[in-house]
Design an enzyme around this catalytic site. Structure first.
Site, PDB file in Angstrom:
ATOM      1  N   ASP A  34       0.851  -1.194   0.000  1.00 53.77           N
ATOM      2  CA  ASP A  34       0.000   0.000   0.000  1.00 53.77           C
ATOM      3  C   ASP A  34       0.883   1.240   0.000  1.00 53.77           C
ATOM      4  OD1 ASP A  34      -3.243   0.407   1.025  1.00 53.77           O
ATOM      5  OD2 ASP A  34      -1.912   2.158   0.963  1.00 53.77           O
ATOM      6  N   THR A  37      -1.667   6.456   0.819  1.00 53.14           N
ATOM      7  CA  THR A  37      -2.176   7.770   0.441  1.00 53.14           C
ATOM      8  C   THR A  37      -3.054   8.250   1.597  1.00 53.14           C
ATOM      9  OG1 THR A  37      -4.263   6.951  -0.466  1.00 53.14           O
ATOM     10  CG2 THR A  37      -2.352   6.955  -1.957  1.00 53.14           C
ATOM     11  N   ALA A  84      -6.567   1.790  -5.317  1.00 49.78           N
ATOM     12  CA  ALA A  84      -7.184   2.740  -6.245  1.00 49.78           C
ATOM     13  C   ALA A  84      -7.392   4.065  -5.543  1.00 49.78           C
ATOM     14  CB  ALA A  84      -8.539   2.212  -6.728  1.00 49.78           C
ATOM     15  N   THR A 101      -2.989   5.919 -10.883  1.00 48.83           N
ATOM     16  CA  THR A 101      -3.095   4.746 -10.002  1.00 48.83           C
ATOM     17  C   THR A 101      -4.021   3.688 -10.587  1.00 48.83           C
ATOM     18  OG1 THR A 101      -2.551   5.880  -7.959  1.00 48.83           O
ATOM     19  CG2 THR A 101      -3.985   3.966  -7.767  1.00 48.83           C
ATOM     20  N   THR A 126     -15.995  -1.941 -10.005  1.00 55.08           N
ATOM     21  CA  THR A 126     -17.156  -1.282  -9.408  1.00 55.08           C
ATOM     22  C   THR A 126     -18.355  -1.269 -10.362  1.00 55.08           C
ATOM     23  OG1 THR A 126     -17.971   0.926  -8.814  1.00 55.08           O
ATOM     24  CG2 THR A 126     -16.015   0.862 -10.162  1.00 55.08           C
ATOM     25  N   ASP A 127     -19.547  -1.186  -9.796  1.00 54.14           N
ATOM     26  CA  ASP A 127     -20.760  -1.058 -10.614  1.00 54.14           C
ATOM     27  C   ASP A 127     -20.780   0.262 -11.386  1.00 54.14           C
ATOM     28  OD1 ASP A 127     -21.226   0.666  -8.457  1.00 54.14           O
ATOM     29  OD2 ASP A 127     -23.171  -0.189  -7.922  1.00 54.14           O
ATOM     30  N   GLU A 128     -19.940   1.227 -10.940  1.00 53.35           N
ATOM     31  CA  GLU A 128     -19.992   2.553 -11.565  1.00 53.35           C
ATOM     32  C   GLU A 128     -19.512   2.533 -13.018  1.00 53.35           C
ATOM     33  OE1 GLU A 128     -18.957   5.875  -9.093  1.00 53.35           O
ATOM     34  OE2 GLU A 128     -19.270   4.723  -7.270  1.00 53.35           O
ATOM     35  N   TYR A 154     -13.482   9.062 -12.071  1.00 51.71           N
ATOM     36  CA  TYR A 154     -13.248   7.831 -11.300  1.00 51.71           C
ATOM     37  C   TYR A 154     -13.752   6.612 -12.070  1.00 51.71           C
ATOM     38  CZ  TYR A 154     -14.342   4.054  -8.017  1.00 51.71           C
ATOM     39  OH  TYR A 154     -14.469   2.822  -7.419  1.00 51.71           O
ATOM     40  N   ALA A 156     -14.550   6.289 -15.161  1.00 46.47           N
ATOM     41  CA  ALA A 156     -13.865   6.111 -16.451  1.00 46.47           C
ATOM     42  C   ALA A 156     -12.519   5.426 -16.238  1.00 46.47           C
ATOM     43  CB  ALA A 156     -13.684   7.464 -17.136  1.00 46.47           C
ATOM     44  N   LYS A 158     -11.748   3.355 -13.779  1.00 44.73           N
ATOM     45  CA  LYS A 158     -11.984   1.957 -13.398  1.00 44.73           C
ATOM     46  C   LYS A 158     -12.389   1.136 -14.634  1.00 44.73           C
ATOM     47  CE  LYS A 158     -11.924   0.372  -9.768  1.00 44.73           C
ATOM     48  NZ  LYS A 158     -10.796  -0.241  -8.996  1.00 44.73           N
ATOM     49  N   ASN A 183     -22.060  -0.184  -3.991  1.00 42.24           N
ATOM     50  CA  ASN A 183     -21.516   0.615  -2.881  1.00 42.24           C
ATOM     51  C   ASN A 183     -21.369  -0.215  -1.606  1.00 42.24           C
ATOM     52  OD1 ASN A 183     -22.660   2.754  -4.707  1.00 42.24           O
ATOM     53  ND2 ASN A 183     -21.849   4.061  -3.086  1.00 42.24           N
ATOM     54  N   PRO A 278     -21.601  17.337 -10.017  1.00 46.59           N
ATOM     55  CA  PRO A 278     -21.687  17.360 -11.481  1.00 46.59           C
ATOM     56  C   PRO A 278     -21.714  15.938 -12.042  1.00 46.59           C
ATOM     57  CG  PRO A 278     -19.845  18.718 -10.682  1.00 46.59           C
ATOM     58  CD  PRO A 278     -20.381  17.969  -9.503  1.00 46.59           C
ATOM     59  N   HIS A 280     -23.848  13.642 -11.624  1.00 47.99           N
ATOM     60  CA  HIS A 280     -24.269  12.711 -10.558  1.00 47.99           C
ATOM     61  C   HIS A 280     -25.102  11.537 -11.094  1.00 47.99           C
ATOM     62  CE1 HIS A 280     -25.785  12.656  -6.095  1.00 47.99           C
ATOM     63  NE2 HIS A 280     -25.254  11.518  -6.477  1.00 47.99           N
TER      64      HIS A 280
END
Ligand code: NAD
Ligand code: TYD
Length: 345
Positions: A34, A37, A84, A101, A126-128, A154, A156, A158, A183, A278, A280
């Site tokens: 690690d 950060t 990440a 990263t 991630t689901d995002e 973020y 994009a 991933k 989440n 922005p 969202h």
């Protein structure tokens, strides 16, 4: 005995993963790398630091030379990449470190896997990466083949990493798996994310900043259930496959915040509607059928049990949270930790 590299293990999910697995598999050996950060916290690893099957290495996954050296010395069987930059709001402020990263760091780890050989590289995604779903279509869910359609720097970054992982599988035959989870919440969650932030604000009787009108929906999973899913995929998943992880616990942000206020006996007048994020994303919702049917995964917690356990943990670990809030946690390594001699590994 198998040797695991767990990158990003001083963070929220990697830390929980290590707590569970170091105890569950005493015959396996876990090496955490690690960069520490702002999101990495050695106090999180305190309870396992002296376990005989655990070792910590302070290093950045983007440092190719150092990572190759570690791979050469350690001879890993499994690599699980949790490392990440993970906070959407920070990615909107400053995307660059997210690209470094999340994309280039992933590449360095996979290059090391190719060079030194491993049984499995697992990417924690991630689901995002799927973008969002409309609020008025509760019948829609993300499936593993839902097109990537990202909204934030973020997500994009991933999604880019996921594509690179699949490319390394196809081009170089690297044995990989990817998990995409909804989440998370639970112990050791950095108090910049919605749930721990709102618990702290409520405890201090400060305004709870809800973006927009609070109607955005997230699919909440207790972190322990995410960790057991990753464990199943790493050990039993099929090479080249993606697995969605989620527990069908969709809540609007307002529902989450009101549950926290009610549990802590605080008034809803503390809710403060602030400017929206922005881009969202409106709604995330996972279809976890594949991991359930192929690997027999089932979450232990629903939102009701998980949120109560999380609030209790936060109340009982105010020291951990206050050290984060004061910045004291950043000095932990110097104050407390002497790296193990090589012969211990
Ligand atoms: P986190 O921000 O709490 O922890 C990230 C960890 O990675 C920290 O310990 C940090 O020090 C370390 N790190 C950052 N950059 C590094 C680098 N260059 N080299 C080495 N270490 C570095 O994040 P988290 O919430 O625990 O998320 C872990 C993973 O799970 C991430 O890949 C994230 O995208 C993914 N994920 C998170 C969620 C969630 O709800 N938190 C949901 C799905 C997937
Ligand atoms: P967050 O915990 O940042 O996770 P993510 O953006 O990755 O889903 O935010 C969860 C939801 O809560 C998201 O819709 C944004 C919202 N939110 C707020 O309303 N206020 C806040 O202060 C934060 C941090 C998030």
């Amino acid at each position: 005995m198998a040797k695991f590299l767990v990158s990003g293990g001083a963070g929220f999910i990697g830390g929980n993963y290590l707590h569970i697995m170091v105890d569950k598999y005493p015959n396996d050996f876990f090496v955490c790398i690690d960069a520490l950060t702002y999101a990495g916290n050695m106090e999180t690893l305190g309870p396992i630091l002296n376990k005989p099957n655990f070792k910590f290495i302070h290093e950045n996954i983007c440092n190719r030379e150092a990572i190759y050296k570690i791979f050469k010395e350690e001879n890993f069987d499994y690599v699980i990449n949790f490392a990440a930059e993970s906070h959407v709001d920070r990615s909107i402020e400053n995307p660059e470190i997210f690209l470094k990263t999340n994309i280039l760091g992933t590449q360095v780890l996979m290059d090391a896997c190719r060079k030194y050989g491993i049984k499995r590289y697992h990417q924690v995604s991630t689901d995002e990466v799927y973008g969002d779903l409309p609020l008025d279509r509760p019948d829609l869910f993300f499936h593993e083949d839902t097109p990537l359609h990202t909204s934030s720097p973020y997500s994009a970054s991933k999604a880019s990493a996921d594509l690179l992982v699949l490319a390394y599988h196809r081009t170089y035959n690297l044995p990989v798996t990817i998990s995409r989870c909804s989440n998370n919440y639970g112990p050791y969650h950095f108090p910049e994310k919605l749930i721990p932030l709102m618990i702290q604000k409520a405890l201090k009787n400060e305004p709870l900043p809800v973006y927009g009108n609070g109607s955005n929906v997230r699919d909440w999973l207790y972190v322990e259930d995410h960790c057991t899913a990753i464990d199943l995929i790493v050990r039993n998943g099929r090479n080249g496959e993606i697995y969605n992880i989620g527990g069908h616990n969709e809540k609007t942000n307002l529902e989450v915040v009101k549950t926290i206020l009610k549990t802590l006996g605080k008034p809803e007048s503390l809710i403060s509607y602030v400017k929206d994020r922005p881009g969202h994303d409106l709604r995330y919702a996972m279809d976890p059928t594949k991991i359930e049917s192929e690997l027999g995964w089932k979450p232990k917690h629903n939102f009701d049990t998980g949120i109560q356990a999380t609030i209790k943990w936060n109340l009982e670990h105010q020291d951990w949270i206050q050290n984060v809030e004061s910045g004291e946690y950043m000095n932990w390594l110097e104050r407390n930790y002497k790296p193990k001699e090589k012969k211990d590994a």
